[in-house]
Design a protein around this motif. Structure first.
Motif, PDB file in Angstrom:
ATOM      1  N   GLY A  28       1.147  -0.771  -0.120  1.00 54.28           N
ATOM      2  CA  GLY A  28      -0.098  -0.104   0.253  1.00 54.28           C
ATOM      3  C   GLY A  28       0.760   1.013   0.412  1.00 54.28           C
ATOM      4  N   GLU A  29       2.097   1.204   0.063  1.00 55.44           N
ATOM      5  CA  GLU A  29       3.073   2.699  -0.251  1.00 55.44           C
ATOM      6  C   GLU A  29       2.814   3.311  -1.251  1.00 55.44           C
ATOM      7  OE1 GLU A  29       6.798   0.758   0.630  1.00 55.44           O
ATOM      8  OE2 GLU A  29       6.067  -0.700   2.239  1.00 55.44           O
ATOM      9  N   ASN A  30       3.397   4.344  -1.531  1.00 53.94           N
ATOM     10  CA  ASN A  30       3.539   5.272  -2.330  1.00 53.94           C
ATOM     11  C   ASN A  30       4.661   5.352  -3.087  1.00 53.94           C
ATOM     12  OD1 ASN A  30       4.225   7.822  -1.531  1.00 53.94           O
ATOM     13  ND2 ASN A  30       1.968   7.917  -0.476  1.00 53.94           N
ATOM     14  N   ASP A  31       4.909   5.999  -4.186  1.00 52.07           N
ATOM     15  CA  ASP A  31       6.198   5.980  -4.130  1.00 52.07           C
ATOM     16  C   ASP A  31       6.587   7.251  -3.552  1.00 52.07           C
ATOM     17  OD1 ASP A  31       6.131   4.135  -6.061  1.00 52.07           O
ATOM     18  OD2 ASP A  31       5.667   5.112  -8.085  1.00 52.07           O
ATOM     19  N   TYR A  32       6.247   8.342  -2.892  1.00 53.71           N
ATOM     20  CA  TYR A  32       6.848   9.503  -2.414  1.00 53.71           C
ATOM     21  C   TYR A  32       8.046   9.437  -1.126  1.00 53.71           C
ATOM     22  CZ  TYR A  32       4.694  11.621  -6.236  1.00 53.71           C
ATOM     23  OH  TYR A  32       3.872  12.069  -7.770  1.00 53.71           O
ATOM     24  N   GLU A  33       7.061   8.083  -0.009  1.00 56.64           N
ATOM     25  CA  GLU A  33       7.758   7.661   0.982  1.00 56.64           C
ATOM     26  C   GLU A  33       8.252   6.262   1.443  1.00 56.64           C
ATOM     27  OE1 GLU A  33       3.981   7.655   3.382  1.00 56.64           O
ATOM     28  OE2 GLU A  33       3.619   9.974   2.750  1.00 56.64           O
ATOM     29  N   PRO A  34       9.117   6.824   1.975  1.00 53.98           N
ATOM     30  CA  PRO A  34       9.500   5.234   2.035  1.00 53.98           C
ATOM     31  C   PRO A  34       9.534   4.717   3.225  1.00 53.98           C
ATOM     32  CG  PRO A  34      10.894   7.155   3.286  1.00 53.98           C
ATOM     33  CD  PRO A  34       9.794   7.685   2.757  1.00 53.98           C
ATOM     34  N   THR A  35       9.790   3.437   3.110  1.00 51.63           N
ATOM     35  CA  THR A  35       8.953   2.530   4.109  1.00 51.63           C
ATOM     36  C   THR A  35       9.986   2.540   5.491  1.00 51.63           C
ATOM     37  OG1 THR A  35       9.311   1.066   2.658  1.00 51.63           O
ATOM     38  CG2 THR A  35       9.215   0.106   4.889  1.00 51.63           C
ATOM     39  N   SER A 516      18.449   4.222 -17.581  1.00 52.26           N
ATOM     40  CA  SER A 516      17.912   4.746 -16.409  1.00 52.26           C
ATOM     41  C   SER A 516      16.290   5.730 -15.784  1.00 52.26           C
ATOM     42  CB  SER A 516      18.240   6.062 -15.903  1.00 52.26           C
ATOM     43  OG  SER A 516      18.048   6.763 -14.862  1.00 52.26           O
ATOM     44  N   ALA A 517      15.463   5.262 -14.725  1.00 49.21           N
ATOM     45  CA  ALA A 517      13.769   6.129 -14.920  1.00 49.21           C
ATOM     46  C   ALA A 517      14.416   7.172 -14.599  1.00 49.21           C
ATOM     47  CB  ALA A 517      12.933   5.260 -14.655  1.00 49.21           C
ATOM     48  N   ASN A 518      13.938   8.618 -14.698  1.00 49.40           N
ATOM     49  CA  ASN A 518      13.836   9.655 -14.227  1.00 49.40           C
ATOM     50  C   ASN A 518      13.787  10.399 -13.328  1.00 49.40           C
ATOM     51  OD1 ASN A 518      14.814  12.314 -13.823  1.00 49.40           O
ATOM     52  ND2 ASN A 518      15.149  12.969 -16.598  1.00 49.40           N
ATOM     53  N   ARG A 519      12.876   9.654 -11.986  1.00 46.82           N
ATOM     54  CA  ARG A 519      12.362   9.577 -11.354  1.00 46.82           C
ATOM     55  C   ARG A 519      12.549  11.258 -10.264  1.00 46.82           C
ATOM     56  NH1 ARG A 519      12.145   5.729  -6.620  1.00 46.82           N
ATOM     57  NH2 ARG A 519      10.675   6.099  -6.444  1.00 46.82           N
ATOM     58  N   THR A 520      13.702  11.473 -10.520  1.00 48.04           N
ATOM     59  CA  THR A 520      13.866  13.060 -10.146  1.00 48.04           C
ATOM     60  C   THR A 520      13.308  14.598 -11.127  1.00 48.04           C
ATOM     61  OG1 THR A 520      15.840  13.564 -11.109  1.00 48.04           O
ATOM     62  CG2 THR A 520      16.500  12.726  -9.179  1.00 48.04           C
ATOM     63  N   HIS A 521      13.284  13.360 -11.843  1.00 50.18           N
ATOM     64  CA  HIS A 521      12.394  14.484 -12.923  1.00 50.18           C
ATOM     65  C   HIS A 521      11.061  14.171 -13.063  1.00 50.18           C
ATOM     66  CE1 HIS A 521      11.441  15.957 -17.526  1.00 50.18           C
ATOM     67  NE2 HIS A 521      10.965  17.293 -17.049  1.00 50.18           N
ATOM     68  N   ALA A 522      10.361  13.134 -12.611  1.00 54.66           N
ATOM     69  CA  ALA A 522       9.372  13.044 -12.421  1.00 54.66           C
ATOM     70  C   ALA A 522       8.795  13.616 -11.015  1.00 54.66           C
ATOM     71  CB  ALA A 522       8.567  11.754 -12.003  1.00 54.66           C
ATOM     72  N   ARG A 523       9.232  13.898 -10.051  1.00 52.05           N
ATOM     73  CA  ARG A 523       9.449  14.676  -8.600  1.00 52.05           C
ATOM     74  C   ARG A 523       9.188  15.741  -8.716  1.00 52.05           C
ATOM     75  NH1 ARG A 523      13.305  14.208  -3.425  1.00 52.05           N
ATOM     76  NH2 ARG A 523      11.863  15.359  -2.137  1.00 52.05           N
ATOM     77  N   LEU A 524       9.934  16.277  -9.913  1.00 47.40           N
ATOM     78  CA  LEU A 524       9.643  17.811 -10.311  1.00 47.40           C
ATOM     79  C   LEU A 524       8.145  18.251 -11.009  1.00 47.40           C
ATOM     80  CD1 LEU A 524      13.051  18.710 -11.977  1.00 47.40           C
ATOM     81  CD2 LEU A 524      11.733  19.846  -9.473  1.00 47.40           C
ATOM     82  N   ARG A 525       7.626  17.238 -11.870  1.00 43.02           N
ATOM     83  CA  ARG A 525       6.617  17.399 -12.354  1.00 43.02           C
ATOM     84  C   ARG A 525       5.382  16.549 -11.413  1.00 43.02           C
ATOM     85  NH1 ARG A 525       7.783  15.992 -18.932  1.00 43.02           N
ATOM     86  NH2 ARG A 525       5.328  15.259 -18.377  1.00 43.02           N
ATOM     87  N   GLY A 529       5.905   7.529 -10.080  1.00 43.71           N
ATOM     88  CA  GLY A 529       7.046   7.285 -10.245  1.00 43.71           C
ATOM     89  C   GLY A 529       8.384   8.180  -9.583  1.00 43.71           C
ATOM     90  N   ALA A 530       7.887   9.353  -8.840  1.00 43.20           N
ATOM     91  CA  ALA A 530       9.162  10.192  -8.179  1.00 43.20           C
ATOM     92  C   ALA A 530       9.588   9.677  -7.483  1.00 43.20           C
ATOM     93  CB  ALA A 530       7.632  11.635  -7.826  1.00 43.20           C
ATOM     94  N   GLY A 531      10.767  10.352  -7.287  1.00 42.15           N
ATOM     95  CA  GLY A 531      11.834   9.750  -5.780  1.00 42.15           C
ATOM     96  C   GLY A 531      13.044  10.504  -5.899  1.00 42.15           C
ATOM     97  N   GLU A 532      13.629  10.540  -5.239  1.00 39.84           N
ATOM     98  CA  GLU A 532      14.264  11.543  -4.691  1.00 39.84           C
ATOM     99  C   GLU A 532      16.319  11.854  -5.991  1.00 39.84           C
ATOM    100  OE1 GLU A 532      15.689  11.886  -0.685  1.00 39.84           O
ATOM    101  OE2 GLU A 532      13.662  12.070  -0.130  1.00 39.84           O
ATOM    102  N   CYS A 533      16.103  10.363  -6.467  1.00 37.93           N
ATOM    103  CA  CYS A 533      16.894   9.866  -6.828  1.00 37.93           C
ATOM    104  C   CYS A 533      16.841   9.008  -8.122  1.00 37.93           C
ATOM    105  CB  CYS A 533      18.387   9.173  -6.426  1.00 37.93           C
ATOM    106  SG  CYS A 533      18.249   7.900  -5.381  1.00 37.93           S
ATOM    107  N   ASP A 534      17.404   8.928  -9.249  1.00 35.45           N
ATOM    108  CA  ASP A 534      16.996   7.968 -10.473  1.00 35.45           C
ATOM    109  C   ASP A 534      17.292   6.421 -10.411  1.00 35.45           C
ATOM    110  OD1 ASP A 534      16.364  11.087 -11.791  1.00 35.45           O
ATOM    111  OD2 ASP A 534      18.506  10.705 -13.394  1.00 35.45           O
ATOM    112  N   TYR A 535      16.747   6.330 -11.158  1.00 34.74           N
ATOM    113  CA  TYR A 535      16.768   4.721 -10.543  1.00 34.74           C
ATOM    114  C   TYR A 535      17.322   3.429 -11.478  1.00 34.74           C
ATOM    115  CZ  TYR A 535      15.696  -1.109 -10.268  1.00 34.74           C
ATOM    116  OH  TYR A 535      15.805  -1.739 -10.595  1.00 34.74           O
ATOM    117  N   THR A 536      18.893   3.650 -11.452  1.00 37.19           N
ATOM    118  CA  THR A 536      19.286   2.555 -12.887  1.00 37.19           C
ATOM    119  C   THR A 536      19.445   1.570 -13.228  1.00 37.19           C
ATOM    120  OG1 THR A 536      20.985   3.832 -11.658  1.00 37.19           O
ATOM    121  CG2 THR A 536      21.745   2.338 -13.065  1.00 37.19           C
ATOM    122  N   TYR A 537      19.054   0.789 -13.687  1.00 37.59           N
ATOM    123  CA  TYR A 537      17.720  -0.595 -14.038  1.00 37.59           C
ATOM    124  C   TYR A 537      18.984  -1.511 -14.388  1.00 37.59           C
ATOM    125  CZ  TYR A 537      14.038   0.808 -15.353  1.00 37.59           C
ATOM    126  OH  TYR A 537      12.494   1.761 -16.090  1.00 37.59           O
TER     127      TYR A 537
END
Length: 747
Positions: A28-35, A516-525, A529-537
């Motif tokens: 049930g977690e969202n993409d913005y809050e860490p566990t 890479s998935a640009n999670r920092t860009h998603a956070r700005l918008r 999928g937002a995150g504090e750093c980009d995700y490297t596959y």
């Protein structure tokens, strides 16, 4: 026969329900809050195992506890299961029997392991795995081949279909993880590097298959674990085994990747509070793990070729700078290729992080003279380090794709630009944004077709996974898969940019590595999928042009650590892909050589080299002494006439690699790579150069002690500053030898 009471099953179901509830809470977690791991207590899975209780009862009823007597009682239990009328009860009994049989075989294997008979131990562990997998194999296509030849093993996925709750059969997963870990240790004890890595990968694959059945098609960065102490124990141990294995092979980047995973996992579930997890802290040395560079200058001479299956010797050689005439400025994110012994460099980003003004050059590799060429007409000017727009060569022409149906074409013979108009599938919409310039994608050419995958078209901020092909004989596009929408998939590559892609003609496949998935860009918008750093596959995919299907490939051998912005190519001369350098935006790097201070970076630049054989699906780490420095967004290309490989350009952070420019360090040097493979232009004499005077990445090697670092004293004597000393003490200790050898008078 042992009596299975209703109370026993009720207790088991109650514990299973608790674990199921915990997993559902996790999802049930969202993409913005860490566990908040401290609020989720882990459960000891061994206390919820009815099979362990039943086995203890069987042994209590067997005075001699001989194997024959115990197996007889187990057979009685299985016969009783066959007579059970209630389907659910019958399946529970059969499951218990299988788990008991597997446990006994594992215990027998442990006896052999402690005695040092690792081959016999492996045999028992494999038999135990076959007990478990034989029960859950749903159809004849679930062949029990171990280790699994494919990434998504159907028997492992079938476990989840046959188990209780939304996360599948956690008992089977935990037992299989333990057995795979035991087998990897047996292989390690026998110094079988390839098999050790294969079985480490088998355990990692089990985690992914379990995750797939627990949280189907979750984003790759979304953790979905079981709240069991055993789950975290096996996860951390698997990563520590990988760390030690790859460190022993000299692949420091991959070792630190797994070391960081173990470190993060250990500190997430508050492991000190759990007796089974707390001892793992002794196996993690923070400074030792994260002060390594990749390659590490202080280990580069100590790394020996001990396993030719996963290692190969190689050398990087820097070409001399042109003696006369102009030359291109330093750049990264450019496009490059070789045609008729000329190295072409087009577009790219300079120190200002905007597109360079001197857009197009070629270097005559025979005369070592650069020549400037006409710029592409009306190319949209772009900025930022992700402004990658690769070009492909076909029949003496270079094709530049920008995301629209109009392509820029450069005639390599006449040296003139033109426009190519293409068509798309009738009745279907063009998948890219028409008014934007596509960047950060990759291209490859195979059998008269250009393939384009991924990148950023300003659709979803994470990127996109559109896969297209242009038939150069008909000038018609075909949309093969993917979109700009964030729809997580498990069985095809997800949205990404700045990845690697190459074509293997003999296998008729295209390969996609990392990105890479640009999670920092998603956070700005404020997007999903937002995150504090980009995700490297960390995934590796192939596309077969005949069946038009994606397949996730197993990573075998000593392979590159997850990264973006790497240089890559496919060498027809060697029949292998080559990957060099790159960047990771969430990798801890400690710098211990800046005076008395310790500096920490939350990123890493790479300077390591790897080759991949699609015939054997095996990666090899190229062991070199000198290398072109730690850099990303360089380009490596092959000369189709000679088979030689060349690298141009790239960039690095001036904090990571010391530089005068404080914003960005870009390169305009040219290097050639030689590898000890057929067609690799290997010359063993290259290894005899004086390594003490050879440039080691951005630093020099100390003449006296052999160490590398940043703070150096340069000899000012007759050697002309060719030799370096790392400290005053080191100067005093090595000065006499240096003076006698080179006739120097002062330092």
């Amino acid at each position: 026969m042992v009596k299975i009471t209703e109370e026993l099953w009720a207790e088991k179901r109650a514990r299973t329900t608790f674990i199921t509830d915990m997993v559902e809470e996790q999802m049930g977690e969202n993409d913005y809050e860490p566990t908040d791991w401290l609020t989720i207590p882990l459960q000891d899975g061994s206390r919820a195992r009815a099979d362990a209780i039943v086995l203890a009862e069987i042994r209590a009823q067997t005075p001699r506890q001989s194997p024959e007597d115990i197996w007889a009682l187990i057979d009685d239990l299985e016969a009783g299961a066959d007579r059970e009328n209630r389907l659910e009860k019958r399946e529970q009994l059969k499951r218990t029997v299988v788990l008991i049989r597997a446990t006994i075989r594992k215990e027998e294997g442990n006896v052999f392991f402690r005695a040092g008979d690792y081959q016999a131990a492996m045999s028992k562990y494999l038999e135990a795995m076959n007990f478990i997998l034989g029960r859950v194999a749903i159809d004849s296509s679930s062949r029990l081949v171990l280790p699994s030849p494919c990434y998504f093993s159907k028997p492992y996925l079938d476990i989840g279909k046959s188990g209780e709750g939304p996360f599948g059969s956690w008992l089977e997963y935990m037992d299989l993880l333990a057995l795979a870990g035991n087998i990897s240790q047996c292989c390690n004890k026998q110094k079988q590097h390839v098999r050790t890595i294969d079985w480490i990968q088998e355990a990692l694959q089990l985690f992914i298959c379990q995750r797939q059945m627990t949280g189907k098609d979750l984003p790759s960065w979304k953790d979905c674990h079981l709240p069991l102490v055993e789950y975290w124990l096996f996860r951390i141990k698997t990563q520590l085994r990988a760390y030690n294995e790859f460190l022993a092979l000299g692949n420091t980047a991959l070792a630190v990747h797994f070391g960081q995973g173990a470190w993060v996992d250990y500190h997430q579930p508050d492991s000190k509070n759990y007796a089974k997890l707390a001892p793992l802290e002794r196996e993690m040395d923070y400074i030792k793990m994260f002060s390594l560079r990749h390659p590490d200058p202080n280990l580069i001479d100590k790394t020996k070729l001990t396993c030719p299956e996963v290692q190969v010797q190689g050398t990087w050689e820097k070409l001399p700078s042109p003696a006369q005439g102009p030359r291109p400025t330093g750049r990264c994110a450019h496009s490059s290729w070789i045609w008729r012994s000329r190295l072409y460099v087009c577009l790219g980003v300079g120190e200002t992080q905007f597109e360079v003004d001197d857009v197009f050059w070629c270097l005559d590799l025979q005369t070592n003279v650069w020549k400037q060429l006409p710029k592409p007409p009306r190319t949209p000017r772009v900025g930022g380090l992700s402004s990658v727009r690769p070009m492909q060569i076909w029949r003496d022409k270079a094709y530049l794709f920008l995301g629209t149906q109009l392509l820029h074409v450069f005639d390599l013979v006449t040296e003139r630009w033109s426009i190519l108009r293409t068509t798309f599938q009738e009745g279907k919409m063009w998948p890219y944004a028409l008014d934007k310039s596509l960047t950060s994608f990759t291209t490859a050419i195979l059998e008269n077709k250009i393939y384009v995958f991924g990148g950023d078209d300003d659709g979803d901020p994470l990127g996109q996974n559109i896969f297209m092909t242009l038939d150069l004989l008909t000038n018609k596009w075909e949309h093969l898969s993917g979109s700009s929408k964030n729809i997580p998939q498990s069985f095809e590559p997800n949205l990404r940019s700045l990845h690697c892609m190459w074509a293997a003609p003999k296998q008729r496949k295209l390969y996609v590595l990392y990105g890479s998935a640009n999670r920092t860009h998603a956070r700005l918008r404020h997007a999903a999928g937002a995150g504090e750093c980009d995700y490297t596959y960390d995934d590796f995919w192939s596309w077969h042009v005949d069946n038009k299907k994606w397949e996730r490939e197993r990573l075998r051998g000593s392979y590159p650590s997850p990264r973006v912005e790497a240089a890559f190519t496919f060498s027809d001369a060697t029949g292998r892909a080559v990957v060099y350098g790159g960047y990771h935006g969430n990798m801890t790097t400690l710098e211990l050589n800046i005076g008395d201070r310790k500096t920490s970076f939350n990123f890493a630049f790479y300077g390591d080299t790897f080759v991949y054989d699609p015939e054997t699906n095996m990666w090899q780490h190229v062991l070199v002494r000198g290398f072109p420095s730690y850099r990303a967004m360089s380009k490596i290309v092959c000369d189709p006439d000679t088979g030689k490989m060349y690298l141009f350009g790239g960039y690095t952070n001036p904090d990571f690699v010391p530089a005068k420019n404080m914003s960005l360090r870009v390169y305009n040097d040219v290097w050639t790579l030689k590898v000890d493979l057929p067609g690799g232009h290997w010359n063993p004499e290259d290894l005899t150069r004086d390594v003490r005077a050879e440039r080691m990445g951005p630093w020099m090697r100390c003449f006296t002690c052999g160490n590398c670092g940043i703070n150096w004293q340069k000899c000012a004597g007759a050697c002309g500053g060719k030799y370096y000393f790392c400290s005053k003490d080191c100067q005093r200790g090595g000065w006499k030898e240096h003076k006698e050898k080179h006739g120097c008078r002062k330092v």
